[in-house]
Design an enzyme around this catalytic site. Structure first.
Site, PDB file in Angstrom:
ATOM      1  CB  THR A   1      -0.881   0.032   1.266  1.00 24.13           C
ATOM      2  OG1 THR A   1      -0.007   0.066   2.399  1.00 24.13           O
ATOM      3  CG2 THR A   1      -1.797  -1.178   1.332  1.00 24.13           C
TER       4      THR A   1
ATOM      5  CD  GLU B   1       4.922   5.484  -7.248  1.00 26.64           C
ATOM      6  OE1 GLU B   1       3.861   4.833  -7.306  1.00 26.64           O
ATOM      7  OE2 GLU B   1       5.237   6.194  -6.275  1.00 26.64           O
TER       8      GLU B   1
ATOM      9  CD  GLN C   1       1.640   2.308  -8.707  1.00 22.03           C
ATOM     10  OE1 GLN C   1       2.573   1.551  -8.473  1.00 22.03           O
ATOM     11  NE2 GLN C   1       1.585   3.539  -8.218  1.00 22.03           N
TER      12      GLN C   1
ATOM     13  CB  CYS D   1      -4.492  -0.571   9.654  1.00 23.90           C
ATOM     14  SG  CYS D   1      -5.917   0.515   9.718  1.00 23.90           S
TER      15      CYS D   1
ATOM     16  CG  HIS E   1     -10.009   0.956  10.492  1.00 24.25           C
ATOM     17  ND1 HIS E   1      -9.178   0.130  11.214  1.00 24.25           N
ATOM     18  CD2 HIS E   1     -10.824   1.586  11.384  1.00 24.25           C
ATOM     19  CE1 HIS E   1      -9.480   0.253  12.518  1.00 24.25           C
ATOM     20  NE2 HIS E   1     -10.470   1.135  12.629  1.00 24.25           N
TER      21      HIS E   1
HETATM   22 ZN   LIG Z   1      -7.483  -0.977  10.683  1.00 23.06          ZN
END
Ligand SMILES: [Zn+2]
Length: 201
Positions: free
Chosen positions: A10, A84, A86, A141, A181
């Site tokens: 991510t 990068e 992607q 996260c 989330h």
């Molecule tokens: Zn979370």
């Protein structure tokens, strides 16, 4: 035959830092590395590959929609590193796949798996389809201790699922988040008009 790697993660998972460390180690040993990036990523100046930790290096080659890679330009290299990835056009990923066979140079691509709507980027899809090794670069996260797998987009501080897939340099930010989330924040985004309020747990 050398391998094609896709190291995905991510936002904020230190992919560029990882790439720059690999490049540094190769060069310290006197080996030849080529750094590539898509031309559309202009966050840090056109030719720079930069990490949030402060390390940076110049890209040797900028890729755009019209790029065709000639395998002869890669003879004698020890490694190709792509930042990068992607954003690479799928046909350039096919060119990179061929370079691992002839002249037989390993290619390591770093990039996001999915966009802020949790959909694969075209470049990431082609890498998932063609890579020998698919490895996750992990980060937790923003809101809890679980692994982040989604990229949450904020515009003016508010989570959103609206806007184009590629919107570099706009007045926006991203956070790495777990699925729970992401789901909570984007349910709010779609319920914004009815006045629902996000309460991060
Ligand atoms: Zn979370």
């Amino acid at each position: 035959m050398a391998k094609l790697y896709f190291r995905y993660g991510t936002m904020d998972s230190a992919k560029s830092l990882n790439l720059l460390a690999v490049a540094h180690n190769y060069r310290k040993q006197g080996k030849r590395v080529m750094l590539m990036k898509p031309r559309l990523d202009v966050r840090f100046g056109t030719a720079k590959i930069a990490s949030r930790a402060g390390l940076e290096a110049d890209a040797d080659l900028m890729i755009d929609e019209d790029t065709t890679l000639d395998p002869r330009d890669f003879a004698g290299l020890d490694c190709v590193l792509v930042d990068e990835a992607q954003f690479l056009p799928p046909q350039v990923i096919e060119d990179l796949r061929r370079i691992t066979v002839d002249p037989g140079v390993p290619v390591i691509c770093y990039g996001l798996r999915t966009d802020f709507r949790t959909r694969l980027f075209p470049g990431a899809q082609r890498l998932m389809e063609l890579a020998d090794r698919i490895e996750e670069v992990k980060v937790t996260c923003q809101y809890c201790a679980k692994k982040a797998i989604c990229n949450l987009r904020f515009v003016n501080g508010t989570p959103t699922v609206r806007g184009p897939q590629i919107q570099l340099g706009a007045d926006e930010s991203y956070a790495p988040v777990c699925w729970a989330h992401y789901d909570e924040a984007t349910k709010h985004a779609s319920a914004e008009a009815s006045g629902a309020v996000l309460r991060p747990s």
